[in-house]
Design a protein around this motif. Structure first.
Motif, PDB file in Angstrom:
ATOM      1  N   ASP A 172       0.827  -1.107  -0.101  1.00  0.00           N
ATOM      2  CA  ASP A 172      -0.082   0.087   0.160  1.00  0.00           C
ATOM      3  C   ASP A 172       0.884   1.222   0.117  1.00  0.00           C
ATOM      4  N   THR A 173       1.999   1.176   0.886  1.00  0.00           N
ATOM      5  CA  THR A 173       2.751   2.571   0.961  1.00  0.00           C
ATOM      6  C   THR A 173       3.402   2.715  -0.402  1.00  0.00           C
ATOM      7  N   LEU A 174       3.891   1.314  -0.889  1.00  0.00           N
ATOM      8  CA  LEU A 174       4.625   1.461  -2.267  1.00  0.00           C
ATOM      9  C   LEU A 174       3.809   2.029  -3.364  1.00  0.00           C
ATOM     10  N   ALA A 175       2.774   1.648  -3.500  1.00  0.00           N
ATOM     11  CA  ALA A 175       1.621   2.026  -4.310  1.00  0.00           C
ATOM     12  C   ALA A 175       1.514   3.323  -4.260  1.00  0.00           C
ATOM     13  N   ALA A 176       1.654   4.130  -2.982  1.00  0.00           N
ATOM     14  CA  ALA A 176       1.297   5.629  -2.783  1.00  0.00           C
ATOM     15  C   ALA A 176       2.629   5.993  -3.422  1.00  0.00           C
ATOM     16  N   ILE A 177       3.580   5.577  -3.153  1.00  0.00           N
ATOM     17  CA  ILE A 177       4.883   6.416  -3.691  1.00  0.00           C
ATOM     18  C   ILE A 177       4.736   6.483  -5.331  1.00  0.00           C
ATOM     19  N   VAL A 178       4.283   5.254  -6.028  1.00  0.00           N
ATOM     20  CA  VAL A 178       4.138   5.415  -7.256  1.00  0.00           C
ATOM     21  C   VAL A 178       3.249   6.336  -7.698  1.00  0.00           C
ATOM     22  N   ARG A 179       2.180   6.448  -6.920  1.00  0.00           N
ATOM     23  CA  ARG A 179       1.117   7.382  -7.448  1.00  0.00           C
ATOM     24  C   ARG A 179       1.533   9.024  -6.980  1.00  0.00           C
ATOM     25  N   VAL A 180       2.119   9.437  -5.785  1.00  0.00           N
ATOM     26  CA  VAL A 180       2.416  10.653  -5.499  1.00  0.00           C
ATOM     27  C   VAL A 180       3.731  11.102  -6.024  1.00  0.00           C
ATOM     28  N   GLN A 181       5.016  10.274  -5.564  1.00  0.00           N
ATOM     29  CA  GLN A 181       6.098  10.691  -5.986  1.00  0.00           C
ATOM     30  C   GLN A 181       6.643  10.436  -7.268  1.00  0.00           C
ATOM     31  N   MET A 182       6.011   9.360  -8.006  1.00  0.00           N
ATOM     32  CA  MET A 182       6.296   9.083  -9.229  1.00  0.00           C
ATOM     33  C   MET A 182       5.425   9.450 -10.451  1.00  0.00           C
ATOM     34  N   GLY A 183       4.315   9.837  -9.980  1.00  0.00           N
ATOM     35  CA  GLY A 183       3.329  10.473 -10.772  1.00  0.00           C
ATOM     36  C   GLY A 183       2.877   9.431 -11.925  1.00  0.00           C
ATOM     37  N   ARG A 184       2.672   8.130 -11.616  1.00  0.00           N
ATOM     38  CA  ARG A 184       2.207   7.158 -12.384  1.00  0.00           C
ATOM     39  C   ARG A 184       1.279   6.419 -11.804  1.00  0.00           C
ATOM     40  N   ARG A 185       0.519   5.442 -12.572  1.00  0.00           N
ATOM     41  CA  ARG A 185      -0.464   4.439 -12.025  1.00  0.00           C
ATOM     42  C   ARG A 185      -0.280   3.379 -12.022  1.00  0.00           C
ATOM     43  N   LEU A 186      -0.394   2.488 -11.010  1.00  0.00           N
ATOM     44  CA  LEU A 186      -0.048   1.294 -10.710  1.00  0.00           C
ATOM     45  C   LEU A 186      -0.791   0.247 -11.767  1.00  0.00           C
ATOM     46  N   LEU A 187      -2.059   0.864 -11.854  1.00  0.00           N
ATOM     47  CA  LEU A 187      -3.021  -0.022 -12.826  1.00  0.00           C
ATOM     48  C   LEU A 187      -2.413  -0.168 -14.420  1.00  0.00           C
ATOM     49  N   ASP A 188      -1.444   0.700 -14.817  1.00  0.00           N
ATOM     50  CA  ASP A 188      -1.093   0.570 -16.161  1.00  0.00           C
ATOM     51  C   ASP A 188      -0.168  -0.546 -16.588  1.00  0.00           C
ATOM     52  N   GLY A 189       0.147  -1.456 -15.525  1.00  0.00           N
ATOM     53  CA  GLY A 189       0.689  -2.709 -15.872  1.00  0.00           C
ATOM     54  C   GLY A 189       2.255  -2.576 -15.809  1.00  0.00           C
ATOM     55  N   ASP A 190       2.863  -1.610 -15.404  1.00  0.00           N
ATOM     56  CA  ASP A 190       4.466  -1.362 -15.415  1.00  0.00           C
ATOM     57  C   ASP A 190       4.844  -2.059 -14.161  1.00  0.00           C
ATOM     58  N   LEU A 191       6.198  -2.409 -14.198  1.00  0.00           N
ATOM     59  CA  LEU A 191       7.011  -2.792 -12.948  1.00  0.00           C
ATOM     60  C   LEU A 191       7.430  -1.947 -12.455  1.00  0.00           C
ATOM     61  N   PHE A 192       7.417  -1.590 -11.009  1.00  0.00           N
ATOM     62  CA  PHE A 192       8.064  -0.581 -10.303  1.00  0.00           C
ATOM     63  C   PHE A 192       8.981  -1.206  -9.406  1.00  0.00           C
ATOM     64  N   VAL A 193      10.297  -0.667  -9.424  1.00  0.00           N
ATOM     65  CA  VAL A 193      11.345  -1.312  -8.901  1.00  0.00           C
ATOM     66  C   VAL A 193      11.840  -0.529  -7.745  1.00  0.00           C
ATOM     67  N   PHE A 194      11.937  -1.139  -6.520  1.00  0.00           N
ATOM     68  CA  PHE A 194      12.636  -0.300  -5.270  1.00  0.00           C
ATOM     69  C   PHE A 194      13.605  -0.799  -5.042  1.00  0.00           C
ATOM     70  N   ILE A 195      14.626  -0.071  -4.533  1.00  0.00           N
ATOM     71  CA  ILE A 195      15.935  -0.734  -4.103  1.00  0.00           C
ATOM     72  C   ILE A 195      16.215  -0.320  -2.609  1.00  0.00           C
ATOM     73  N   GLY A 196      16.637  -1.212  -1.775  1.00  0.00           N
ATOM     74  CA  GLY A 196      16.942  -0.752  -0.448  1.00  0.00           C
ATOM     75  C   GLY A 196      18.072   0.168  -0.298  1.00  0.00           C
TER      76      GLY A 196
END
Length: 64
Positions: A19-43
């Motif tokens: 849920d928090t990563l999806a919020a990062i996708v939406r707010v910080q990256m300005g993208r839509r999770l439902l578009d089907g892209d892969l979103f990669v997060f590195i520690g």
């Protein structure tokens, strides 16, 4: 459909849930999770990663 991949530009706390990563996708990256892209997060230590992906039926979270 070809799937694109997007790398989050800042180190990510690997304790974050999908849920928090999806919020990062939406707010910080300005993208839509439902578009089907892969979103990669590195520690911060670059030893761990999480990939967030919408497969059409739900959110998948892959981690190592």
């Amino acid at each position: 459909k070809l799937v694109g991949g997007l790398l989050h530009s800042e180190p990510t706390d690997m304790r974050k849930s999908y849920d928090t990563l999806a919020a990062i996708v939406r707010v910080q990256m300005g993208r839509r999770l439902l578009d089907g892209d892969l979103f990669v997060f590195i520690g911060r230590d670059a030893r761990r990663a999480k990939i967030l992906f919408w497969d059409g039926t739900g959110t998948c979270l892959f981690s190592n």
